[in-house]
Design an enzyme around this catalytic site. Structure first.
Site, mmCIF file in Angstrom:
data_model
loop_
_atom_site.group_PDB
_atom_site.id
_atom_site.type_symbol
_atom_site.label_atom_id
_atom_site.label_comp_id
_atom_site.label_asym_id
_atom_site.label_seq_id
_atom_site.Cartn_x
_atom_site.Cartn_y
_atom_site.Cartn_z
ATOM 1 C CG LEU A 84 -57.695 53.733 27.661
ATOM 2 C CD1 LEU A 84 -56.847 55.002 27.723
ATOM 3 C CD2 LEU A 84 -59.170 54.081 27.832
ATOM 4 N N GLY B 3 -51.975 50.256 25.458
ATOM 5 C CA GLY B 3 -51.018 49.514 24.633
ATOM 6 C C GLY B 3 -49.655 50.157 24.554
ATOM 7 C CB CYS C 164 -52.491 60.772 18.922
ATOM 8 S SG CYS C 164 -52.819 62.209 19.943
ATOM 9 C CB CYS D 240 -52.369 63.138 23.705
ATOM 10 S SG CYS D 240 -53.842 62.143 23.368
ATOM 11 N N GLY E 125 -55.783 49.767 17.008
ATOM 12 C CA GLY E 125 -54.481 49.266 16.597
ATOM 13 C C GLY E 125 -54.177 47.907 17.198
ATOM 14 C CB VAL E 126 -51.697 45.336 16.226
ATOM 15 C CG1 VAL E 126 -50.375 46.071 16.333
ATOM 16 C CG2 VAL E 126 -51.506 43.848 16.519
ATOM 17 C CG ASP E 127 -48.939 48.170 19.748
ATOM 18 O OD1 ASP E 127 -48.425 47.078 19.426
ATOM 19 O OD2 ASP E 127 -48.497 49.261 19.341
ATOM 20 C CB SER E 128 -54.997 49.017 22.374
ATOM 21 O OG SER E 128 -55.629 49.147 21.120
#
Length: 365
Positions: free
Chosen positions: A9, A123, A207, A100, A13-16
């Protein structure tokens, strides 16, 4: 994981994005999905979804993975928004991001596309571990594996509290590739990989709102309902509010009442009255004992008497004992008084080492 079919998913963003990077470094070639849950296209909402989509597309292309958009807009607004509005109108403090994860990221997405995959990678800053347990079934001792949701080593970024309402089957399919990392390590990996969003700021707030102001969002959907603001200790009316749903128990900033500072300490929804206490840190803003109901155990294991917990997304875990009542509710006896305990919040319960997450329950006062 070579034999597993993995869905990633990607949020933009940077994390995913680093999730995809780490999987690609293992020689894996997962399919990527962007879940669309934002509001209807309308310039005045000033949504960031277009930028998110551009980032996700660029990252997927970098690793040669296909990206598919999965529209969960209707499911989000029918399920998560309905939950949020119902709770707020009842004077409670909901957490849309928690729902969510259960209803959309591991729910509606699974129904639409995730069911075709063995694992769904996100992430989140969380980890899992598997425990082998023995049970007696039909008189025979059998072994089975029990999967636990466990905390991240980064206490600031740990997101197990946002995952504490997911179901056991959702946890079985969940994969958290960055869960063992600190945030600065994730940023460093993104820089090393020259990811387009390596320096992009983390999203803040709920979110689905993007840059939308939460107060304005409530005003659009619930309107205004003027009522009295009363000092709890004296019964003195100090002003008027525009609707009890604009205020949260424990809130101090942005109240706009003269003679402060004031803390919101209680709501009377039927009479539409907000009760406040004066001072920077009034005793009435704290509680050490409170009730929780509807406990949701992620993997079926109920908590022991000695636990740790948190009631909001902070690095702090609080020591407590749980007392089970006859009606299935629990009373949380915290070792220390907690600020801003509000009905409707999720109390997330962990073992006494705040490592394994049992699940969560809604606070009821």
């Amino acid at each position: 994981m070579d034999d597993k079919k993995i869905a990633v998913l990607l949020s933009g963003g940077v994390d995913s994005s680093v999730v995809l990077c780490l999987l690609a470094r293992q020689g894996l070639h997962p399919d990527c999905f962007y879940i669309k849950i934002g509001p209807e296209e309308d310039a005045e909402w000033d949504c960031t979804s277009e930028e998110d989509m551009e980032m996700a597309t660029a990252v997927a292309r970098k690793y040669g993975c296909r990206l598919e958009v999965v529209d969960c807009h209707r499911e989000y607004w029918e399920q998560v928004t309905a939950y949020t509005m119902d709770k707020v109108k009842a004077g409670l403090t909901p957490n849309p991001d928690v729902m969510c994860n259960r209803l959309i990221k591991f729910g509606a997405f699974h129904e639409k596309r995730g069911h075709d995959y063995d694992l769904i990678a996100t992430g989140h800053y969380a980890q899992t571990e598997v425990e082998e347990i023995q049970e007696t079934v039909n008189g025979q001792l059998v072994s089975r594996k029990l999967k636990w949701l466990t905390t991240s080593p980064d206490p600031v970024k740990d997101q197990t509290d946002f995952l504490a309402q997911i179901y056991d089957w959702q946890l079985e399919k969940a994969l958290f590739p960055i869960g063992h990392l600190m945030k600065d390590e994730v940023r460093r990996l993104a820089e090393e990989e020259h990811l387009v969003n390596a320096r992009r700021k983390d999203s803040q707030g709920i979110c689905f709102l993007g840059k939308i102001d939460y107060t304005e969002y409530l005003r659009r959907y619930l309107g205004e309902l003027p009522g009295d603001v009363v000092e709890l200790e004296t019964g003195r009316r100090i002003g008027q509010h525009r609707g009890h749903w604009f205020y949260t128990i424990g809130q101090r900033k942005g109240l706009g009442f003269g003679g402060g500072p004031w803390f919101v300490v209680k709501k009377d929804v039927e009479q539409n009255v907000i009760y406040v206490s004066n001072g920077y840190d009034p005793a009435s803003a704290y509680k050490s004992d409170f009730c929780i109901h509807g406990f949701h155990s992620i993997n079926g294991v109920m908590p022991s008497a000695s636990v740790t917990f948190k009631i909001r997304h902070t690095p702090d875990f609080h020591q407590a004992t749980l007392e089970q009542m006859d009606n299935g509710t629990f009373v949380v006896h915290s070792e220390k008084s907690i600020h801003g305990v509000a009905p409707g919040q999720f109390c997330v319960v962990y073992d006494d080492a705040h490592h394994r997450c049992y699940g969560s329950a809604e606070i009821c006062l």
